[in-house]
Structure formats: structure tokens, C-alpha cells
Design a protein around this motif. Structure first.
Motif, PDB file in Angstrom:
ATOM      1  N   GLY A 158       0.809  -1.206   0.000  1.00  0.00           N
ATOM      2  CA  GLY A 158       0.000   0.000   0.000  1.00  0.00           C
ATOM      3  C   GLY A 158       0.843   1.257   0.000  1.00  0.00           C
ATOM      4  O   GLY A 158       0.517   2.247  -0.680  1.00  0.00           O
ATOM      5  N   ALA A 159       1.955   1.236   0.769  1.00  0.00           N
ATOM      6  CA  ALA A 159       2.835   2.408   0.810  1.00  0.00           C
ATOM      7  C   ALA A 159       3.440   2.678  -0.559  1.00  0.00           C
ATOM      8  O   ALA A 159       3.527   3.837  -0.995  1.00  0.00           O
ATOM      9  N   VAL A 160       3.877   1.616  -1.233  1.00  0.00           N
ATOM     10  CA  VAL A 160       4.458   1.804  -2.562  1.00  0.00           C
ATOM     11  C   VAL A 160       3.427   2.380  -3.524  1.00  0.00           C
ATOM     12  O   VAL A 160       3.695   3.329  -4.279  1.00  0.00           O
ATOM     13  N   ILE A 161       2.215   1.825  -3.496  1.00  0.00           N
ATOM     14  CA  ILE A 161       1.171   2.290  -4.421  1.00  0.00           C
ATOM     15  C   ILE A 161       0.766   3.724  -4.111  1.00  0.00           C
ATOM     16  O   ILE A 161       0.688   4.591  -4.998  1.00  0.00           O
ATOM     17  N   LEU A 162       0.514   4.013  -2.822  1.00  0.00           N
ATOM     18  CA  LEU A 162       0.064   5.355  -2.456  1.00  0.00           C
ATOM     19  C   LEU A 162       1.165   6.394  -2.675  1.00  0.00           C
ATOM     20  O   LEU A 162       0.890   7.518  -3.119  1.00  0.00           O
ATOM     21  N   ALA A 163       2.420   6.032  -2.353  1.00  0.00           N
ATOM     22  CA  ALA A 163       3.516   6.971  -2.580  1.00  0.00           C
ATOM     23  C   ALA A 163       3.681   7.255  -4.069  1.00  0.00           C
ATOM     24  O   ALA A 163       3.897   8.410  -4.478  1.00  0.00           O
ATOM     25  N   GLY A 164       3.590   6.219  -4.880  1.00  0.00           N
ATOM     26  CA  GLY A 164       3.670   6.437  -6.327  1.00  0.00           C
ATOM     27  C   GLY A 164       2.559   7.332  -6.833  1.00  0.00           C
ATOM     28  O   GLY A 164       2.789   8.229  -7.659  1.00  0.00           O
ATOM     29  N   ALA A 165       1.332   7.089  -6.310  1.00  0.00           N
ATOM     30  CA  ALA A 165       0.209   7.936  -6.733  1.00  0.00           C
ATOM     31  C   ALA A 165       0.394   9.369  -6.261  1.00  0.00           C
ATOM     32  O   ALA A 165       0.088  10.327  -6.996  1.00  0.00           O
ATOM     33  N   ALA A 166       0.909   9.565  -5.028  1.00  0.00           N
ATOM     34  CA  ALA A 166       1.127  10.922  -4.511  1.00  0.00           C
ATOM     35  C   ALA A 166       2.184  11.659  -5.319  1.00  0.00           C
ATOM     36  O   ALA A 166       2.023  12.847  -5.643  1.00  0.00           O
ATOM     37  N   VAL A 167       3.284  10.951  -5.641  1.00  0.00           N
ATOM     38  CA  VAL A 167       4.338  11.591  -6.435  1.00  0.00           C
ATOM     39  C   VAL A 167       3.812  11.966  -7.819  1.00  0.00           C
ATOM     40  O   VAL A 167       4.083  13.066  -8.340  1.00  0.00           O
ATOM     41  N   ALA A 168       3.049  11.059  -8.428  1.00  0.00           N
ATOM     42  CA  ALA A 168       2.500  11.351  -9.760  1.00  0.00           C
ATOM     43  C   ALA A 168       1.551  12.549  -9.702  1.00  0.00           C
ATOM     44  O   ALA A 168       1.576  13.428 -10.588  1.00  0.00           O
ATOM     45  N   LEU A 169       0.731  12.612  -8.648  1.00  0.00           N
ATOM     46  CA  LEU A 169      -0.195  13.739  -8.516  1.00  0.00           C
ATOM     47  C   LEU A 169       0.561  15.047  -8.266  1.00  0.00           C
ATOM     48  O   LEU A 169       0.209  16.102  -8.824  1.00  0.00           O
TER      49      LEU A 169
ATOM     50  N   GLY B 179      -0.757  13.658   4.548  1.00  0.00           N
ATOM     51  CA  GLY B 179      -1.731  13.273   5.571  1.00  0.00           C
ATOM     52  C   GLY B 179      -2.692  12.213   5.078  1.00  0.00           C
ATOM     53  O   GLY B 179      -3.008  11.248   5.783  1.00  0.00           O
ATOM     54  N   GLY B 180      -3.159  12.395   3.829  1.00  0.00           N
ATOM     55  CA  GLY B 180      -4.079  11.398   3.276  1.00  0.00           C
ATOM     56  C   GLY B 180      -3.420  10.041   3.107  1.00  0.00           C
ATOM     57  O   GLY B 180      -4.042   8.999   3.354  1.00  0.00           O
ATOM     58  N   THR B 181      -2.143  10.057   2.683  1.00  0.00           N
ATOM     59  CA  THR B 181      -1.417   8.787   2.530  1.00  0.00           C
ATOM     60  C   THR B 181      -1.264   8.093   3.873  1.00  0.00           C
ATOM     61  O   THR B 181      -1.455   6.874   3.988  1.00  0.00           O
ATOM     62  N   PHE B 182      -0.937   8.875   4.911  1.00  0.00           N
ATOM     63  CA  PHE B 182      -0.795   8.285   6.245  1.00  0.00           C
ATOM     64  C   PHE B 182      -2.121   7.692   6.725  1.00  0.00           C
ATOM     65  O   PHE B 182      -2.173   6.571   7.240  1.00  0.00           O
ATOM     66  N   LEU B 183      -3.204   8.455   6.547  1.00  0.00           N
ATOM     67  CA  LEU B 183      -4.506   7.939   6.964  1.00  0.00           C
ATOM     68  C   LEU B 183      -4.907   6.709   6.153  1.00  0.00           C
ATOM     69  O   LEU B 183      -5.455   5.742   6.696  1.00  0.00           O
ATOM     70  N   ALA B 184      -4.624   6.752   4.842  1.00  0.00           N
ATOM     71  CA  ALA B 184      -4.959   5.596   3.999  1.00  0.00           C
ATOM     72  C   ALA B 184      -4.158   4.366   4.404  1.00  0.00           C
ATOM     73  O   ALA B 184      -4.688   3.246   4.451  1.00  0.00           O
ATOM     74  N   LEU B 185      -2.865   4.567   4.723  1.00  0.00           N
ATOM     75  CA  LEU B 185      -2.053   3.433   5.168  1.00  0.00           C
ATOM     76  C   LEU B 185      -2.550   2.890   6.492  1.00  0.00           C
ATOM     77  O   LEU B 185      -2.564   1.669   6.720  1.00  0.00           O
ATOM     78  N   THR B 186      -2.954   3.780   7.393  1.00  0.00           N
ATOM     79  CA  THR B 186      -3.496   3.322   8.672  1.00  0.00           C
ATOM     80  C   THR B 186      -4.757   2.489   8.460  1.00  0.00           C
ATOM     81  O   THR B 186      -4.911   1.399   9.026  1.00  0.00           O
TER      82      THR B 186
END
Length: 474
Positions: A21-32, A156-163
Motif C-alpha cells: 500500500g505504501a508503494v502504491i500510495l507513494a507512487g500515486a502521490a508523487v505522480a499527482l 496526511g491522506g497517505t498516512f490515513l490511507a495506510l493506517t
């Protein structure tokens, strides 16, 4: 790796899910982030280009006139080819940072100033009289602040999503592994004898339910093996006790008859018979044990014997049966009557003597001997035993041993091939060996089964019993 091995399956699933999840969300955050940053830069570039457009048009349309001053708030500067500013409404930090030469084509620069980022667009203007460049700047602080706010929201959203992702993975793995926990507790109860049931099978028809059913089948098989071994040990102990007690008594009599040669010889002869019975019983138990091991491991010996070679074993078995029957008749001890000779006959009908079967000659001879011994044990003094060896149309080998005696009790037929099973307690001691212990038919079934065949025992309508063994071609 050592630390991971110490973690529970649930913890490993959760950690793995968090990592993915961290890899996917971090990739999406960087792309955004990159997409928004590009959109912000493109917006500032478009606005700067729009500010420069009137001055570019004026220079191209009126090359000999001095350019107009930009309105208040419009950050535009015009620089000649020699580096002098014709018009300069740009911030001082921006003016000093711009190149002194005229670029070959329109350029966009992103400058860092003490007041914040600035986007600058340079448009070269060339005419016959002069060459210059129009620089237009846009303050990028608003876009930069917007991007920073979005970045903070993404973090913040990535942290909450990972949680949430981790909690969901922990909860789902807990629910998924709940049947395993129930099976583990049930297995602990089974291991200490608190229960004699089975492992629980979940309501879902999934892999864990399949595992539980497989383990329950394994438990049932182990229970059957344990019960079978317990029964075999108990029955073997019972069977060994009688000849051992008789052998002990014979030896005591032999000691007492030390001065009487005739009595001593009789006691020793009887002791030899008891030893022979013990030897036969032990040999049969060993053969059955080897058959069980081969069946459990699936490592049956790979042998092939032709039908012609098996005919030789049948003939030798007939000779042995005639000798045994003749000895019993001659002694007049069968059923307590003066005996008529026992008739042992055989027929052979082979369609193709070269066909091979997955059983060796010695094992087939044991089958013949035990079936004939069983026929003699259930017969009378004048029993006629018939042995037939034939091939069926599909080339299966069929051995049938029949007698014309009284047959066997119907209640005995379902358990005839069980170990230590006996039709009655009045079996003639003259048969001896494994048959007297109730192991002969069990050995027959085991040997036939190892060759992929079957063994059956029935009563004939005309009287007597009929035992049949069918072995398929190898």
C-alpha cells in the motif's frame, strides 16, 4: 529475515499489505504532485506569455519606435542584443538572474528569488534594425503555496490511507485465520485426549475447509491404523500365548522324561510342531507388516511374472497340498475318523501364457497354499479340493479354489479376510500355520491387493466354499 520468521502470519500479512500500500500510495502521490506542479508551471507560463504578447507585437509592428512602458503590476522587461535594458519593470533579483544574450527561441525559466519562485518567459524579437528579447515574469508564490498545501494533504491522506489499509489487513487476516485458530485449539485437545472428534470445518468452501477435511481424513486413517495395530498386537499376543504355553509344557515334560527315550522323543516332536507353528505365525505377521508398509508408502516391488511361470507354482502347490492331505489321512487323525484320502485336483486354461502379472512366483505360491489350507480346514475327512487357474477374456488371471465341504458360516463371509478372523473354534489343528491363526486369508488379500487384484470368498450352492483371486495383467 530472522525477525520476520518470528512474526505471526497475521503480522506478516499486515506488514506486507502496508508495504504494498505504501508503494502504491507513494507512487500515486508523487505522480499527482508532479502533475499539479506541471499544471501550475504551465498556468504561470501562459499568463507570462500573455503579458509579453503585446510588447512582442509592438516591437514587430513598429520596430523604429520606442516601446511603451508596462502598466502597473505587469512584470515585463525588454533587453537589446548588447545586454542593455530598453524597458525594465522586472524585480531586481529577476533582472540580475536573466541571461544577457538573446535566446534562439522562446524559453521558459523557473527562478528562485528571495521572495519566492518566479516563472519567466523570454520571447526573442528580430527585425532588420535590431534584435531584442521580451521577458515577462509571473509571481509563482500562489501556485507554490497551493502545491505545498496539496503536498501536505497528500502526506496526511497517505498516512490515513495506510493506517486504514493496515487495520483492514489486520482485521481481514484475523477473520481469515480464525478457522486456523479453531483447528489449532481442536488439534491441541486431540493431542492430549480431551476430545475424540475432528478438526472443525468452516462454513465456507475454501482452501482452509479443504485443509480441515484433508486433515480429518488423515486423523481417521491414523486412528484406523492405531486401532488396527492395537488389535493386531492384542490378537497376536493371544495367538502366541497358546503355542508358547504348550511349548513350555512340552519342554517340562521332556525334562521329566529324560530317562524315557520314547516319551522324550514324543515330547520333542510335539515341541517341534509348536515351534513350527510359532515360526509360521511370525513369518506371516512379518509378511503382512511388509505389505502394509508397501501399501502406505506406495512402494510396492515392481515385478512381472508370466502366466506360464505361475502355472508351475500352482502345480507345486497342488503337490504340497496332496502331501499334506495324504499325511493327515494316513494318520487317521482327521476329525477323529479313519480317513479317506483327500482329493486335490487342478485344471489350467490359459489363453496367452506369455502375459505378465505384477506378482512374483513365491507370493503366488503363498496364495495357493493358504487358499488350499483354508479349503482343507473347512472341509471334512473326504473333502475334494479343486484348483482352477484360467485367464478371462481381458487376460486377467483368475485362481479359484473350491471344496465340497459344509462351507463357511454366512456371518463369517464379510470378515473372512480380516486378520485373526476365524469361522469357528473347531478349526482343525492339523492345518496349523497362519491359517490356524486366522491370518491365511488376510495374507491372500494383501498379496492380491499389492498386485492390483482382488480376493473373494463365497459359499457354493451345491455345498462347500469357493475362494477366488483375480489379478489384472501388468
Amino acid at each position: 529475515m530472522r525477525l520476520l520468521r518470528r512474526l505471526s502470519v497475521r503480522a506478516r500479512i499486515t506488514l506486507g499489505s502496508l508495504l504494498v500500500g505504501a508503494v502504491i500510495l507513494a507512487g500515486a502521490a508523487v505522480a499527482l504532485h508532479l502533475q499539479i506542479a506541471h499544471a501550475t508551471l504551465e498556468t504561470d507560463r501562459s499568463l507570462a506569455a500573455a503579458d509579453a504578447a503585446p510588447f512582442v507585437s509592438d516591437l514587430r509592428g513598429n520596430p523604429g519606435e520606442a516601446p511603451d512602458r508596462p502598466a502597473a503590476g505587469v512584470l515585463v522587461g525588454i533587453r537589446s542584443a548588447d545586454g542593455d535594458w530598453v524597458v525594465d519593470a522586472l524585480p531586481r533579483a529577476v533582472s540580475r538572474a536573466l541571461p544577457t544574450t538573446v535566446p534562439g527561441d522562446e524559453v521558459t525559466l523557473r527562478l528562485r528569488t528571495p521572495r519566492g519562485p518566479v516563472t519567466v518567459v523570454g520571447v526573442p524579437v528580430r527585425s532588420a534594425d535590431r534584435t531584442s528579447v521580451v521577458w515577462a515574469a509571473r509571481d509563482g508564490r500562489a501556485g507554490h503555496e497551493t502545491l505545498e498545501r496539496i503536498d501536505r494533504s497528500l502526506v496526511g491522506g497517505t498516512f490515513l490511507a495506510l493506517t486504514a489499509f493496515g487495520l483492514a489487513a489486520w482485521l481481514l487476516s484475523t477473520i481469515a485465520l480464525r478457522p486456523v485458530s479453531r483447528m489449532r485449539r481442536a488439534a491441541e485437545d486431540l493431542s492430549v485426549g480431551r476430545t475424540a472428534g475432528h478438526l472443525p470445518v468452516g462454513p465456507s468452501d475454501d482452501e482452509l475447509a479443504d485443509l480441515a477435511r484433508t486433515l480429518n481424513t488423515f486423523i481417521d486413517r491414523q486412528r484406523e491404523n492405531t486401532e488396527r495395530e492395537r488389535r493386531i498386537v492384542s490378537d497376536a499376543s493371544h495367538e502366541l500365548r497358546t503355542p508358547l504355553a504348550a511349548l513350555t509344557a512340552r519342554l517340562e515334560l521332556a525334562h521329566r522324561s529324560a530317562g524315557d527315550a520314547v516319551a522324550l522323543e514324543g515330547a520333542l516332536t510335539a515341541a517341534e510342531a509348536d515351534v513350527a507353528r510359532l515360526t509360521s505365525l511370525a513369518q506371516t505377521l512379518l509378511e503382512l507388516s511388509r505389505l502394509d508398509e508397501a501399501t502406505d508408502t506406495g512402494r510396492a516391488p515392481a515385478v512381472t511374472t508370466t502366466a506360464e511361470a505361475l502355472v508351475t507354482e500352482v502345480m507345486q502347490g497342488v503337490d504340497r497340498a496332496r502331501m499334506t492331505a495324504g499325511a493327515g489321512a494316513g494318520g487317521g487323525a482327521r476329525d477323529g475318523v479313519g480317513a479317506a484320502p483327500v482329493d486335490v485336483d487342478f485344471t489350467v486354461d490359459l489363453l496367452d501364457p506369455t502375459v505378465g502379472y505384477g506378482i512374483d512366483s513365491a507370493a503366488f505360491g503363498r496364495i495357493v497354499d493358504n487358499l488350499v489350507t483354508n479349503a482343507l480346514a473347512h472341509g471334512t475327512a473326504a473333502t475334494a479340493v479343486t484348483i482352477e487357474l484360467a485367464q478371462t477374456p481381458d487376460r486377467a488371471l483368475r485362481l479359484v479354489v473350491e471344496d465340497d465341504g459344509p462351507g463357511v458360516p454366512e456371518t463369517f463371509l464379510p470378515v473372512a479376510f480380516e486378520r485373526f478372523a476365524r469361522a469357528d473354534t473347531a478349526r482343525r489343528a492339523g492345518t496349523g500355520g497362519a491359517g490356524g491363526a486366522g491370518l491365511g486369508l488376510a495374507l491372500v488379500r494383501g498379496l492380491a491387493g499389492q498386485a492390483g487384484g482382488t480376493a473373494t470368498l463365497t459359499n457354493r450352492r451345491t455345498g462347500g466354499a469357493s475362494a477366488a483371486v483375480v489379478v489384472p495383467p501388468a
